[in-house]
Design an enzyme around this catalytic site. Structure first.
Site, PDB file in Angstrom:
ATOM      1  N   CYS A  74       0.834  -1.205   0.000  1.00  0.00           N
ATOM      2  CA  CYS A  74       0.000   0.000   0.000  1.00  0.00           C
ATOM      3  C   CYS A  74       0.872   1.260   0.000  1.00  0.00           C
ATOM      4  CB  CYS A  74      -0.977  -0.040   1.168  1.00  0.00           C
ATOM      5  SG  CYS A  74      -2.394   1.056   0.936  1.00  0.00           S
ATOM      6  N   HIS A  78      -3.660  -5.321   0.038  1.00  0.00           N
ATOM      7  CA  HIS A  78      -3.395  -5.792   1.395  1.00  0.00           C
ATOM      8  C   HIS A  78      -3.424  -7.322   1.497  1.00  0.00           C
ATOM      9  CE1 HIS A  78      -3.501  -1.909   3.600  1.00  0.00           C
ATOM     10  NE2 HIS A  78      -4.172  -1.550   2.527  1.00  0.00           N
ATOM     11  N   GLU A 113      -2.459  -8.983   3.913  1.00  0.00           N
ATOM     12  CA  GLU A 113      -2.689  -9.342   5.317  1.00  0.00           C
ATOM     13  C   GLU A 113      -4.146  -9.131   5.725  1.00  0.00           C
ATOM     14  OE1 GLU A 113      -2.891  -5.010   5.766  1.00  0.00           O
ATOM     15  OE2 GLU A 113      -2.145  -6.443   4.323  1.00  0.00           O
TER      16      GLU A 113
END
Length: 377
Positions: free
Chosen positions: A256, A347, A349
Site C-alpha cells: 500500500c 493488502h 494481510e
C-alpha cells in the site's frame, strides 16, 4: 419514534444529506470516501490508513456482529467520521463484547445514520472524493459548508507521524525464529506481524522517523514498508531510507503506502485517484503467475505508470510492473529484477478477507533465502 439527535452531512461541493446521530454527538471533518466491503467494518475502523477520512459504508446494514476485542487492527479507531444507512438494532455474534455504536461513542467517533449511502457513493464516484463535514451539534448546512471548505485537503497531507508508534517494539515468531524483519510503521496493521510470525519471522517495528542505522541496527534479514495514510508525495524521509536499503541490497517488501514509497525510490511519481480503491473485492492480475486475485484495498493515491510500459530502468536496475488492477489499469505492484525488493498496492494481510494474496509473505522468505544464498556464494 427515534430519540436520536438530528444530524447533517455536507460535502464541499454543497451536496447535503440529512440523517440522525450515530456514535458520538458532535462535529467532524475529513475526506469523504466509501468502502465496498460487505464485512470487516471493525478492521476498517481501526485501520490507520483511514486517518483523516470520513468513511461511508456501501453495505446497507452495519453493526450486526457488534464489536469484539480481538479484531482491532491497531490501538484505536482512526476514521474521522462514519456514515451508515441502517444501523443494526441487535448484535448477533457470540464473539461480540459490546455494540458497534457503543464503541464509536466510547472513542468519540462522530457518525451519521439514516443516510442514502447509495446516493452518496454514486455522487463520490461521479464527482470524486472530497472534503466533508458531519454534525449532530448543528444542522445549519450553510454554516457547516463554510467550515468544510476551510478544512485541510488530503492532497499534500502528511499523516504518517500521527499514526506511527513512538518507540520500537517486537512481535515474536510462532515457534522457532527462522528470520528477522524490521518493519517501518507508517500505519501498520496488527495482522501484518501476525502473518509474518506464522512463517517463523520475528518482527521489530520502528517509528516512521527511523533512519537506516536504526532499522538495520538488529541486522534484520529484510525490511518491511507498511501501509499508512496521507499523500505519499510527502514521504521524502521514507523514500530516501528506502533508496539507502536498495543501495545496500537489503531485501525490501512494501504494501500500500509502502508500495508507493518503493515506487518513488525507483523514480516513479504518484497521483491522487478520483475516488480511490477501498473494499475487499478488487481484481488484480499477478503478471508473475498469470493469476487473477480478489484483493483488499485502501488507497486514494497511486503510482504513475512508467512510460515504457511493463518494464523500466532505474539506478537500481530493471523493474517490472508485476501487478495490475483489472478495473482501471492502476499499478498494483512492482518487482525489482536486479535488487531484492518488491511491493504490492493492496493488502495481503487483510484480516476481513479475502486471503488470495497471503502467499506474498512466502515470497518474502523466498527472497531472503535467495539473497542469503548469493551472499554465501
Amino acid at each position: 419514534m427515534s430519540n436520536r439527535a438530528p444530524a447533517i452531512l455536507v460535502l464541499e461541493d454543497g451536496r447535503v444529506f440529512r440523517g440522525e446521530a450515530y456514535g458520538s454527538v458532535g462535529e467532524t471533518f475529513g475526506e469523504a470516501v466509501f468502502n465496498t466491503g460487505m464485512t470487516g467494518y471493525q478492521e476498517t475502523l481501526t485501520d490507520p490508513s483511514y486517518y483523516g477520512q470520513v468513511v461511508c459504508q456501501t453495505a446497507p446494514q452495519i453493526g450486526n456482529t457488534g464489536w469484539n476485542d480481538e479484531d482491532d487492527e491497531s490501538r484505536r479507531i482512526w476514521v474521522s467520521g462514519y456514515v451508515v444507512r441502517d444501523p443494526s438494532r441487535i448484535t448477533s455474534s457470540w464473539r461480540a463484547k459490546r455494540g458497534l455504536e457503543d464503541e464509536l461513542a466510547a472513542q468519540g467517533v462522530v457518525g451519521i445514520c439514516g443516510v442514502d449511502t447509495r446516493a452518496l457513493t454514486r455522487h463520490l464516484r461521479e464527482s470524486g472524493a472530497m472534503r466533508v463535514g458531519v454534525s449532530s451539534r448543528s444542522t445549519d448546512a450553510t454554516e457547516l459548508l463554510a467550515k468544510v471548505r476551510n478544512s485541510p485537503q488530503m492532497a499534500g497531507a502528511n499523516h504518517v507521524a500521527a499514526v506511527s508508534c513512538a518507540e520500537p517494539y517486537t512481535y515474536v515468531a510462532d515457534g522457532e525464529t527462522k528470520y528477522t524483519v524490521a518493519a517501518l510503521d507508517l500505519g501498520i496493521k496488527r495482522n501484518t506481524p501476525r502473518r509474518l510470525a506464522a512463517r517463523g519471522i520475528t518482527t521489530t517495528v520502528y517509528p516512521a522517523a527511523a533512519n537506516a542505522e536504526d532499522v538495520l541496527s538488529g541486522n534484520p534479514d529484510a525490511v518491511f514498508l507498511s501501509n499508512g495514510p496521507g499523500d505519499p508525495a510527502t514521504a521524502d524521509h521514507q523514500v530516501e531510507l528506502t533508496r539507502e536499503l536498495l543501495r545496500r541490497r537489503v531485501p525490501v517488501f512494501g504494501i500500500c503506502f509502502g508500495n508507493q514509497i518503493l515506487g518513488r525510490a525507483l523514480g516513479l511519481g504518484t497521483y491522487k485517484l478520483k475516488y480511490g480503491h477501498r473494499g475487499i473485492n478488487q481484481p488484480v492480475l499477478d503478471r508473475l503467475t498469470g493469476k487473477v486475485e480478489v484483493t483488499a484495498h485502501n488507497h486514494g493515491f497511486a503510482l504513475a505508470a512508467p512510460e515504457s510500459g511493463e518494464y523500466f530502468e532505474t539506478e537500481f536496475g530493471r523493474v517490472r510492473v508485476s501487478h495490475l488492477c483489472l478495473n482501471d489499469d492502476v499499478v498494483e505492484g512492482l518487482t525489482c529484477l536486479d535488487v531484492p525488493a518488491y511491493s504490492v498496492q493492496y493488502h495481503p494481510e487483510a484480516a476481513g478477507g479475502p486471503h488470495d494474496a497471503d502467499y506474498l509473505f512466502d515470497r518474502l522468505t523466498a527472497l531472503i533465502d535467495a539473497e542469503g544464498a548469493k551472499t554465501d556464494a
